[in-house]
Design a protein around this motif. Structure first.
Motif, mmCIF file in Angstrom:
data_model
loop_
_atom_site.group_PDB
_atom_site.id
_atom_site.type_symbol
_atom_site.label_atom_id
_atom_site.label_comp_id
_atom_site.label_asym_id
_atom_site.label_seq_id
_atom_site.Cartn_x
_atom_site.Cartn_y
_atom_site.Cartn_z
ATOM 1 N N PHE A 90 0.824 -1.215 0.000
ATOM 2 C CA PHE A 90 0.000 0.000 0.000
ATOM 3 C C PHE A 90 0.858 1.265 0.000
ATOM 4 C CE2 PHE A 90 -2.981 -3.174 1.616
ATOM 5 C CZ PHE A 90 -4.103 -2.887 0.855
ATOM 6 N N ALA A 91 2.020 1.206 0.671
ATOM 7 C CA ALA A 91 2.912 2.373 0.708
ATOM 8 C C ALA A 91 3.642 2.578 -0.610
ATOM 9 C CB ALA A 91 3.923 2.216 1.844
ATOM 10 N N GLY A 92 3.713 1.534 -1.433
ATOM 11 C CA GLY A 92 4.410 1.637 -2.709
ATOM 12 C C GLY A 92 5.909 1.463 -2.595
ATOM 13 N N GLY A 93 6.371 0.938 -1.470
ATOM 14 C CA GLY A 93 7.804 0.713 -1.263
ATOM 15 C C GLY A 93 8.063 0.287 0.166
ATOM 16 N N CYS A 94 9.144 -0.456 0.363
ATOM 17 C CA CYS A 94 9.524 -0.840 1.724
ATOM 18 C C CYS A 94 10.141 0.375 2.420
ATOM 19 C CB CYS A 94 10.509 -2.009 1.701
ATOM 20 S SG CYS A 94 12.093 -1.628 0.918
ATOM 21 N N ALA A 95 10.643 0.171 3.623
ATOM 22 C CA ALA A 95 11.162 1.306 4.395
ATOM 23 C C ALA A 95 12.288 2.025 3.647
ATOM 24 C CB ALA A 95 11.653 0.812 5.755
ATOM 25 N N GLY A 108 4.259 10.934 -2.889
ATOM 26 C CA GLY A 108 3.539 9.841 -2.260
ATOM 27 C C GLY A 108 4.414 9.104 -1.257
ATOM 28 N N SER A 109 5.713 8.997 -1.558
ATOM 29 C CA SER A 109 6.646 8.364 -0.630
ATOM 30 C C SER A 109 6.884 9.245 0.588
ATOM 31 C CB SER A 109 7.980 8.079 -1.347
ATOM 32 O OG SER A 109 7.815 7.080 -2.341
ATOM 33 N N TRP A 110 6.856 10.557 0.406
ATOM 34 C CA TRP A 110 6.962 11.468 1.556
ATOM 35 C C TRP A 110 5.777 11.241 2.502
ATOM 36 C CZ3 TRP A 110 9.286 16.958 0.775
ATOM 37 C CH2 TRP A 110 10.402 16.872 -0.076
ATOM 38 N N ILE A 111 4.583 11.086 1.924
ATOM 39 C CA ILE A 111 3.390 10.852 2.735
ATOM 40 C C ILE A 111 3.517 9.520 3.477
ATOM 41 C CG2 ILE A 111 0.899 10.425 2.640
ATOM 42 C CD1 ILE A 111 0.844 12.328 0.185
ATOM 43 N N MET A 276 3.116 14.666 -7.649
ATOM 44 C CA MET A 276 2.047 14.726 -6.646
ATOM 45 C C MET A 276 1.035 13.612 -6.911
ATOM 46 S SD MET A 276 0.656 16.150 -4.012
ATOM 47 C CE MET A 276 1.380 17.797 -3.872
ATOM 48 N N PRO A 277 0.763 12.759 -5.915
ATOM 49 C CA PRO A 277 -0.228 11.704 -6.114
ATOM 50 C C PRO A 277 -1.641 12.265 -6.043
ATOM 51 C CG PRO A 277 0.538 11.675 -3.853
ATOM 52 C CD PRO A 277 1.342 12.741 -4.559
ATOM 53 N N ASP A 278 -2.598 11.509 -6.600
ATOM 54 C CA ASP A 278 -3.992 11.919 -6.425
ATOM 55 C C ASP A 278 -4.411 11.627 -4.988
ATOM 56 O OD1 ASP A 278 -4.758 9.145 -6.224
ATOM 57 O OD2 ASP A 278 -4.788 9.037 -8.411
ATOM 58 N N ALA A 279 -5.593 12.101 -4.616
ATOM 59 C CA ALA A 279 -6.040 11.991 -3.221
ATOM 60 C C ALA A 279 -6.098 10.540 -2.756
ATOM 61 C CB ALA A 279 -7.405 12.647 -3.064
ATOM 62 N N LYS A 280 -6.616 9.653 -3.614
ATOM 63 C CA LYS A 280 -6.751 8.245 -3.242
ATOM 64 C C LYS A 280 -5.379 7.621 -2.988
ATOM 65 C CE LYS A 280 -8.570 3.801 -4.807
ATOM 66 N NZ LYS A 280 -9.272 3.070 -5.913
ATOM 67 N N PHE A 286 -0.356 6.828 2.946
ATOM 68 C CA PHE A 286 -0.286 7.112 4.392
ATOM 69 C C PHE A 286 -0.692 5.887 5.206
ATOM 70 C CE2 PHE A 286 -2.057 8.804 8.397
ATOM 71 C CZ PHE A 286 -0.930 9.466 8.863
ATOM 72 N N ILE A 287 -1.763 5.224 4.788
ATOM 73 C CA ILE A 287 -2.198 4.006 5.474
ATOM 74 C C ILE A 287 -1.115 2.936 5.372
ATOM 75 C CG2 ILE A 287 -3.866 2.102 5.414
ATOM 76 C CD1 ILE A 287 -5.964 4.163 4.504
ATOM 77 N N GLY A 288 -0.496 2.837 4.189
ATOM 78 C CA GLY A 288 0.597 1.884 4.015
ATOM 79 C C GLY A 288 1.769 2.193 4.922
ATOM 80 N N GLY A 289 2.086 3.480 5.072
ATOM 81 C CA GLY A 289 3.179 3.883 5.949
ATOM 82 C C GLY A 289 2.895 3.555 7.400
#
Length: 356
Positions: A90-95, A108-111, A276-280, A286-289
């Motif tokens: 969901f985060a689109g990447g590991c730590a 999106g990764s910043w979020i 910049m990612p879209d809202a979804k 953020f949920i993934g993070g």
């Protein structure tokens, strides 16, 4: 302080640079094993583990560094690693991948990083600390595979290195896929560093060597560990909130260095741009993070701390964590990628039948 700042930043910058240029993404690697039946990035991880294992245990034998496997909090590792595997999809990447992709300008990764640092801090020193400690208190007394079996650790390292060599030989025998490339715009070292596509196995070799370097550099500052991402990420947020400079250890400068190294690599290779990612996507990141921070904190490590470092140290924690990270990634990938595509194909098939 200056030594800690310099060596931590340098080691992190090297790691961030190499991972950005080599696209060393374990999230994509674990996912591709299931969806695309492509094991190359997983094999690359095994190479990095093998290189680090040989190097670090050589340093231990020479008396350069010290290492204790400690205890094995098995429930926390299993549950936390599985949750972490779900979170990285969901985060689109590991730590580590999130840190280096943030350095590329991917907002999106910043979020995802904000969620990751926030939940890691909550788990390690905030309201969820008692929960974290309680689950981690269920332990086996021995975490070392060698000590558990009574066999020398070098036997396990030799077996593992042999397996990796066999994999490399088999991969080399496979027919090569020729990927068309554009005419190089640069020459010499600039072309090799910033333009030429890096092979994942070459990248893994460099990651393994950097992981070896991290041990003596970190231990020289009193931090008795190698590469690690989760606790240092939590420490950054804790420092920003409290201003407590004692929190700033070698690991903090390491993760800051990853961001800087990736930024340098992305700028030099003309791959840096703010996206910049879209809202979804932003909410999902953020949920993934948050999920990633919860899982990594509970498991005592992320895909680097457990999946790369503790595996190389031949611990139960490392290898069992790696297994459940992969299972978590596959589970999330099924619901995020596979199942929606199955529904689309079913709808298309039904429409075709109705129109026939």
């Amino acid at each position: 302080m200056l030594q800690m700042l310099f060596t931590g930043l340098i080691c992190g910058a090297l790691l961030g640079f190499v991972m950005q240029r080599g696209r060393f993404c374990l999230t994509g690697g674990f996912r591709d094993m299931y969806i695309a039946k492509d094991n190359r990035m997983f094999y690359a991880l095994l190479i990095a583990i093998a290189v680090q294992s040989v190097g670090v245990y050589t340093l231990i034998q020479l008396g350069v560094i010290e290492f204790s496997a400690g205890t094995f909090p098995w429930i926390a590792v299993i549950v936390g690693s599985f949750i972490f595997g779900i979170g990285i999809v969901f985060a689109g990447g590991c730590a580590t991948g999130t840190w280096y992709r943030a350095g590329e300008g991917l907002l999106g990764s910043w979020i995802a990083l904000i969620g990751y640092m926030l939940m890691s801090a909550i788990m390690k020193s905030g309201p969820l600390l008692p929960v974290n400690n309680s689950i981690q208190s269920v332990q086996f007394s021995n975490n070392s595979i060698a000590e558990t079996t009574g066999l020398p650790v070098w036997i396990f390292i030799a077996i593992f290195v042999t397996i990796v060599i066999v994999i490399l030989i088999n991969e080399r025998r496979k027919p090569k896929v020729i990927i068309p490339t554009m005419k190089p715009k640069r020459t010499g070292l600039a072309h090799l560093l910033f333009e030429k596509r890096w092979h994942p196995f070459f990248t893994a070799l460099l990651v393994g060597m950097i992981a070896i370097l991290a041990w003596p550099l970190s231990e020289a500052t009193g931090r008795m560990a190698g590469l690690g991402i989760t606790t240092p990420s939590a420490n950054i947020l804790q420092f920003l909130v409290s201003g407590d400079q004692s929190i700033l250890n070698w690991g903090v400068y390491l993760v800051i260095g990853i961001f800087l190294g990736s930024f340098i690599a992305a700028k030099a290779s003309r791959e840096f741009r703010f996206r910049m990612p879209d809202a979804k996507t932003g909410i999902t990141s953020f949920i993934g993070g948050i999920t990633m921070g919860f899982g990594a904190s509970l498991a005592g490590g992320c895909s680097i701390g457990n999946g790369l470092v503790m595996t190389a140290m031949m611990t139960w924690q490392g290898w069992i964590a790696l297994l459940f990270m992969i299972l978590g990634t596959w589970t999330a990938s099924y619901f995020v990628f596979v199942r929606p595509n199955m529904k689309k194909k079913l709808v298309t098939t039904n429409q075709t039948i109705l129109n026939a």
